[in-house]
Each structure stands twice: as structure tokens, then as C-alpha cells.
Design a protein around this motif. Sequence first.
Motif, PDB file in Angstrom:
ATOM      1  N   THR A  22     -12.127  -8.108   1.925  1.00  0.00           N
ATOM      2  CA  THR A  22     -11.695  -7.992   3.307  1.00  0.00           C
ATOM      3  C   THR A  22     -11.062  -6.626   3.553  1.00  0.00           C
ATOM      4  N   TYR A  23     -10.958  -6.247   4.834  1.00  0.00           N
ATOM      5  CA  TYR A  23     -10.506  -4.913   5.237  1.00  0.00           C
ATOM      6  C   TYR A  23      -9.595  -5.029   6.457  1.00  0.00           C
ATOM      7  N   PHE A  24      -8.468  -4.331   6.401  1.00  0.00           N
ATOM      8  CA  PHE A  24      -7.531  -4.249   7.513  1.00  0.00           C
ATOM      9  C   PHE A  24      -7.396  -2.806   7.964  1.00  0.00           C
ATOM     10  N   GLN A  25      -7.286  -2.665   9.272  1.00  0.00           N
ATOM     11  CA  GLN A  25      -6.836  -1.397   9.814  1.00  0.00           C
ATOM     12  C   GLN A  25      -5.543  -1.717  10.562  1.00  0.00           C
ATOM     13  N   ASN A  26      -4.443  -1.171  10.056  1.00  0.00           N
ATOM     14  CA  ASN A  26      -3.109  -1.611  10.496  1.00  0.00           C
ATOM     15  C   ASN A  26      -3.028  -3.131  10.331  1.00  0.00           C
ATOM     16  N   GLU A  27      -2.652  -3.844  11.359  1.00  0.00           N
ATOM     17  CA  GLU A  27      -2.503  -5.296  11.190  1.00  0.00           C
ATOM     18  C   GLU A  27      -3.787  -6.055  11.521  1.00  0.00           C
ATOM     19  N   ALA A  28      -4.792  -5.344  11.995  1.00  0.00           N
ATOM     20  CA  ALA A  28      -6.025  -6.009  12.415  1.00  0.00           C
ATOM     21  C   ALA A  28      -6.984  -6.187  11.240  1.00  0.00           C
ATOM     22  N   PRO A  32     -14.989 -15.424  -0.130  1.00  0.00           N
ATOM     23  CA  PRO A  32     -16.003 -16.363  -0.630  1.00  0.00           C
ATOM     24  C   PRO A  32     -15.979 -17.749   0.015  1.00  0.00           C
ATOM     25  N   SER A  33     -14.840 -18.149   0.523  1.00  0.00           N
ATOM     26  CA  SER A  33     -14.786 -19.465   1.166  1.00  0.00           C
ATOM     27  C   SER A  33     -13.591 -19.506   2.105  1.00  0.00           C
ATOM     28  N   ASP A  34     -13.499 -20.582   2.861  1.00  0.00           N
ATOM     29  CA  ASP A  34     -12.365 -20.699   3.782  1.00  0.00           C
ATOM     30  C   ASP A  34     -11.067 -21.032   3.053  1.00  0.00           C
ATOM     31  N   ARG A  35     -11.121 -21.116   1.719  1.00  0.00           N
ATOM     32  CA  ARG A  35      -9.871 -21.286   0.966  1.00  0.00           C
ATOM     33  C   ARG A  35      -9.141 -19.948   0.823  1.00  0.00           C
ATOM     34  N   PHE A  36      -9.848 -18.869   1.109  1.00  0.00           N
ATOM     35  CA  PHE A  36      -9.276 -17.524   0.979  1.00  0.00           C
ATOM     36  C   PHE A  36      -8.820 -17.036   2.355  1.00  0.00           C
ATOM     37  N   PHE A  37      -7.603 -16.537   2.380  1.00  0.00           N
ATOM     38  CA  PHE A  37      -7.031 -16.080   3.648  1.00  0.00           C
ATOM     39  C   PHE A  37      -6.187 -14.834   3.371  1.00  0.00           C
ATOM     40  N   ALA A  38      -6.319 -13.804   4.190  1.00  0.00           N
ATOM     41  CA  ALA A  38      -5.524 -12.587   4.001  1.00  0.00           C
ATOM     42  C   ALA A  38      -4.830 -12.234   5.300  1.00  0.00           C
ATOM     43  N   GLU A  39      -3.661 -11.626   5.171  1.00  0.00           N
ATOM     44  CA  GLU A  39      -2.928 -11.197   6.361  1.00  0.00           C
ATOM     45  C   GLU A  39      -2.174  -9.914   6.073  1.00  0.00           C
ATOM     46  N   ARG A  40      -1.849  -9.231   7.149  1.00  0.00           N
ATOM     47  CA  ARG A  40      -1.091  -7.973   7.062  1.00  0.00           C
ATOM     48  C   ARG A  40      -0.309  -7.862   8.387  1.00  0.00           C
ATOM     49  N   PRO A  41       0.639  -8.729   8.569  1.00  0.00           N
ATOM     50  CA  PRO A  41       1.240  -8.935   9.892  1.00  0.00           C
ATOM     51  C   PRO A  41       1.910  -7.715  10.521  1.00  0.00           C
ATOM     52  N   GLU A  42       2.482  -6.827   9.711  1.00  0.00           N
ATOM     53  CA  GLU A  42       3.175  -5.670  10.288  1.00  0.00           C
ATOM     54  C   GLU A  42       2.468  -4.371   9.964  1.00  0.00           C
ATOM     55  N   GLY A  43       1.248  -4.493   9.471  1.00  0.00           N
ATOM     56  CA  GLY A  43       0.470  -3.286   9.210  1.00  0.00           C
ATOM     57  C   GLY A  43       0.853  -2.548   7.951  1.00  0.00           C
ATOM     58  N   SER A  44       1.652  -3.181   7.081  1.00  0.00           N
ATOM     59  CA  SER A  44       1.950  -2.510   5.806  1.00  0.00           C
ATOM     60  C   SER A  44       1.620  -3.481   4.672  1.00  0.00           C
ATOM     61  N   VAL A  45       2.582  -4.261   4.223  1.00  0.00           N
ATOM     62  CA  VAL A  45       2.363  -5.206   3.119  1.00  0.00           C
ATOM     63  C   VAL A  45       1.292  -6.229   3.515  1.00  0.00           C
ATOM     64  N   PRO A 100       0.839  -1.216   0.000  1.00  0.00           N
ATOM     65  CA  PRO A 100       0.000   0.000   0.000  1.00  0.00           C
ATOM     66  C   PRO A 100       0.869   1.259   0.000  1.00  0.00           C
ATOM     67  N   ILE A 101       0.207   2.393  -0.121  1.00  0.00           N
ATOM     68  CA  ILE A 101       0.896   3.672  -0.012  1.00  0.00           C
ATOM     69  C   ILE A 101       1.425   3.794   1.420  1.00  0.00           C
ATOM     70  N   SER A 102       2.679   4.233   1.533  1.00  0.00           N
ATOM     71  CA  SER A 102       3.317   4.346   2.840  1.00  0.00           C
ATOM     72  C   SER A 102       2.505   5.260   3.769  1.00  0.00           C
ATOM     73  N   GLY A 103       2.258   4.778   4.971  1.00  0.00           N
ATOM     74  CA  GLY A 103       1.523   5.586   5.950  1.00  0.00           C
ATOM     75  C   GLY A 103       0.026   5.370   5.928  1.00  0.00           C
ATOM     76  N   HIS A 104      -0.480   4.650   4.930  1.00  0.00           N
ATOM     77  CA  HIS A 104      -1.922   4.391   4.882  1.00  0.00           C
ATOM     78  C   HIS A 104      -2.274   3.314   5.887  1.00  0.00           C
ATOM     79  N   VAL A 105      -3.255   3.644   6.706  1.00  0.00           N
ATOM     80  CA  VAL A 105      -3.651   2.755   7.786  1.00  0.00           C
ATOM     81  C   VAL A 105      -4.519   1.608   7.282  1.00  0.00           C
ATOM     82  N   SER A 106      -5.406   1.929   6.342  1.00  0.00           N
ATOM     83  CA  SER A 106      -6.401   0.936   5.908  1.00  0.00           C
ATOM     84  C   SER A 106      -6.024   0.289   4.593  1.00  0.00           C
ATOM     85  N   LEU A 107      -6.358  -0.983   4.488  1.00  0.00           N
ATOM     86  CA  LEU A 107      -6.067  -1.754   3.279  1.00  0.00           C
ATOM     87  C   LEU A 107      -7.265  -2.635   2.974  1.00  0.00           C
ATOM     88  N   PHE A 108      -7.613  -2.681   1.701  1.00  0.00           N
ATOM     89  CA  PHE A 108      -8.789  -3.428   1.254  1.00  0.00           C
ATOM     90  C   PHE A 108      -8.380  -4.378   0.133  1.00  0.00           C
TER      91      PHE A 108
END
Lengths: 110, 116
Positions: free
Chosen positions: B47-53, B61-74, B25-33
Motif C-alpha cells: 500500500t501507498y500513502f501520500q500524507n494521510e491519504a 492480500p485480504s481484507d484482514r490487512f488494514f493500514a492507516e497514517r492519520p496525521e501524515g507521519s507515523v 518515516p523520515i521527517s518531512g517525507h510525504v510518501s510512505l509505502f
Amino acid sequence: SQKIEQNSEALNIQEGKTATLTCNYTNYSPAYLQWYRQDPGRGPVFLLLIRENEKEKRKERLKVTFDTTLKQSLFHITASQPADSATYLCAPCIDYKLSFGAGTTVTVRA
Amino acid sequence: GAGVSQSPRYKVAKRGQDVALRCDPISGHVSLFWYQQALGQGPEFLTYFQNEAQLDKSGLPSDRFFAERPEGSVSTLKIQRTQQEDSAVYLCASSLSGTSGEETQYFGPGTRLLVL
């Protein structure tokens, strides 16, 4: 369930004319509505946002209206140019969540 | 400044394969979609993240899809055991805070996934 409908037909217009795109939504009441432009192979790009208490918003050759009674937004491109050819997406929003319509493809002929 | 970047731009997978799609994402952006866009359709929220949450995963669509953002950026979107119906463009967007619909979302170019 929530539903968003945009002009089902693509729009072909002559350069210099005004393009008018329609966005109708049902079963919810968004506080904001955003319009985006998408070119082939690219992500959407933000154009305009209008709030539920605003009737009209303008930016250069673009104009957006928002009628919460009719549950409709109209998007106008005036003095259209070939560079305006793209797909235009409306996105009513509640909180952080955008819900996109399928888009209307506009082609402006020189 | 750099916009939102995604990699790979194109991915061909055989049915049953796992894939991982990356978003910067753009550096400093809190939210990621994350969104999924089928041909001829508008983007659909995943799905939607605010920082790492991960605050909302209602669109996955199913439990085959999983997203993460462990350090709140990538962020990474992973699809396990891909199916043909997963073929689509996967778009990532970021916004400064993302807590209201007044915020502009900045989109990446997308990853086009084709499952054979």
C-alpha cells in the motif's frame, strides 16, 4: 501479468573480479529502473537509478545498463570486494510503484 | 538524521491474533509505502500513502490487512486474525514526494512476523 526475473543462481566470485547480475522483465514498460542492496536482517538500500532513455549509468565501482528493447538491465560490480557480499534487487518502476525481483545473492571470496 | 524506524522488530503471534506494526518515516517525507517480503523473495508492494491519504491499497492480500497514517507521519499496518501465511518481513519505506519512479525510497529494517 508483470514478471521480473533475476539470476536464479547465487553468484560466488573471487575478490577483484567483476560480478554481472541480470534483470529481465516482461509485460510492461517501466520508465525507470532502480537497483537496491539488501543485507541479511536489514531493509534494502538504494544504489542506482537508470532512466529508459539512458543506456548506461555509473557510480564508483558500479555500472548499470538498461535495454528497453531486450527488456533487460545488467548490473556490474567491478573490482569486487568481500564487503560487496549481499543480495542485489532490481526494481523496475512505473509512477511511484517499485516492483522488485527476487534478488541475486553475491558472495565475494577474499 | 534518523532513518526510517519500525517497531517491533520481531513479533510472534498465535494464529487468529491481531497484530499492529508501526512505521516512523523520515521527517518531512510525504510518501510512505508498505511491503511484504517472504523468505527468499523480493519485497512485494502492499500500500501507498501520500500524507494521510491512502492512494493505493491494491497490494493488500485480504481484507484482514488494514493500514492507516492519520496525521501524515507515523503509519500502522494492522493484520487481523493472523494466519500462518502472513509470516513474513514487513518493510516500510518513505520518500520525499514519491510521485515518480525517480525518487529514492528509504527503507526501515522491517518487522519479522512469525505466526504460529
